[in-house]
Design a protein around this motif. Structure first.
Motif, PDB file in Angstrom:
ATOM      1  N   LEU A  10       0.828  -1.203   0.000  1.00 57.51           N
ATOM      2  CA  LEU A  10       0.000   0.000   0.000  1.00 57.51           C
ATOM      3  C   LEU A  10       0.867   1.260   0.000  1.00 57.51           C
ATOM      4  CD1 LEU A  10      -2.760  -1.194   2.464  1.00 57.51           C
ATOM      5  CD2 LEU A  10      -3.145  -0.445   0.107  1.00 57.51           C
ATOM      6  N   LEU A  11       1.956   1.228   0.770  1.00 61.29           N
ATOM      7  CA  LEU A  11       2.872   2.370   0.798  1.00 61.29           C
ATOM      8  C   LEU A  11       3.479   2.610  -0.584  1.00 61.29           C
ATOM      9  CD1 LEU A  11       4.283   4.482   2.634  1.00 61.29           C
ATOM     10  CD2 LEU A  11       6.136   2.815   2.859  1.00 61.29           C
ATOM     11  N   HIS A  12       3.902   1.530  -1.229  1.00 64.38           N
ATOM     12  CA  HIS A  12       4.464   1.621  -2.579  1.00 64.38           C
ATOM     13  C   HIS A  12       3.441   2.240  -3.534  1.00 64.38           C
ATOM     14  CE1 HIS A  12       5.243  -0.123  -6.611  1.00 64.38           C
ATOM     15  NE2 HIS A  12       6.469   0.243  -6.328  1.00 64.38           N
ATOM     16  N   ASP A  13       2.220   1.727  -3.483  1.00 63.82           N
ATOM     17  CA  ASP A  13       1.164   2.243  -4.363  1.00 63.82           C
ATOM     18  C   ASP A  13       0.849   3.707  -4.062  1.00 63.82           C
ATOM     19  OD1 ASP A  13       1.064  -0.261  -5.488  1.00 63.82           O
ATOM     20  OD2 ASP A  13      -0.772  -0.870  -4.444  1.00 63.82           O
ATOM     21  N   LEU A  14       0.894   4.066  -2.789  1.00 63.60           N
ATOM     22  CA  LEU A  14       0.640   5.456  -2.402  1.00 63.60           C
ATOM     23  C   LEU A  14       1.658   6.396  -3.042  1.00 63.60           C
ATOM     24  CD1 LEU A  14      -0.748   7.662  -0.665  1.00 63.60           C
ATOM     25  CD2 LEU A  14       0.890   7.073   1.146  1.00 63.60           C
ATOM     26  N   PHE A  15       2.937   6.041  -2.970  1.00 59.86           N
ATOM     27  CA  PHE A  15       3.946   6.943  -3.521  1.00 59.86           C
ATOM     28  C   PHE A  15       3.962   6.932  -5.045  1.00 59.86           C
ATOM     29  CE2 PHE A  15       5.204   7.379   0.805  1.00 59.86           C
ATOM     30  CZ  PHE A  15       5.650   8.684   0.856  1.00 59.86           C
TER      31      PHE A  15
END
Length: 108
Positions: A50-55
């Motif tokens: 999710l963090l990867h997708d957020l950035f």
């Protein structure tokens, strides 16, 4: 933590295509948003995804971001993060597995 003015400067630099400024924003915000996701999904791998997708979303959406008076940049990031979390839970519900014949339904 940086002041709002310093974050504003980094955002403007990142909007102009300076990757180092975006890297610095990542360094400043990644831990906070990893914790945000992890506390809600309770899974390290899902939180990292999710963090990867957020950035990735931030990178693509940053050129259209506009500062508004008295609203910090992180409020916009949290809005995107909440939407991503909502999408995550929607996908989880869609693919939940329910056995047709639970073991405890018909004891042997």
């Amino acid at each position: 933590m940086l002041s709002q003015e310093e974050i504003k400067r980094l955002v403007k630099e990142a909007q102009s295509g300076q990757i180092q400024a975006f890297d610095r924003l990542f360094d400043l915000l990644a831990d906070r948003f990893y914790r945000f996701f992890f506390l809600r999904v309770q899974d390290e791998e899902e939180a990292r995804d999710l963090l990867h997708d957020l950035f990735l979303e931030l990178w693509h959406s940053l050129p259209s971001f506009q500062f508004r008076e008295n609203i910090p940049f992180t409020a916009w990031v949290y809005r995107i993060a909440r939407r991503m979390l909502s999408d995550f839970w929607r996908r989880q519900r869609k693919y939940r597995f329910f056995p047709l014949f639970p073991d405890n339904l018909y004891p042997l």
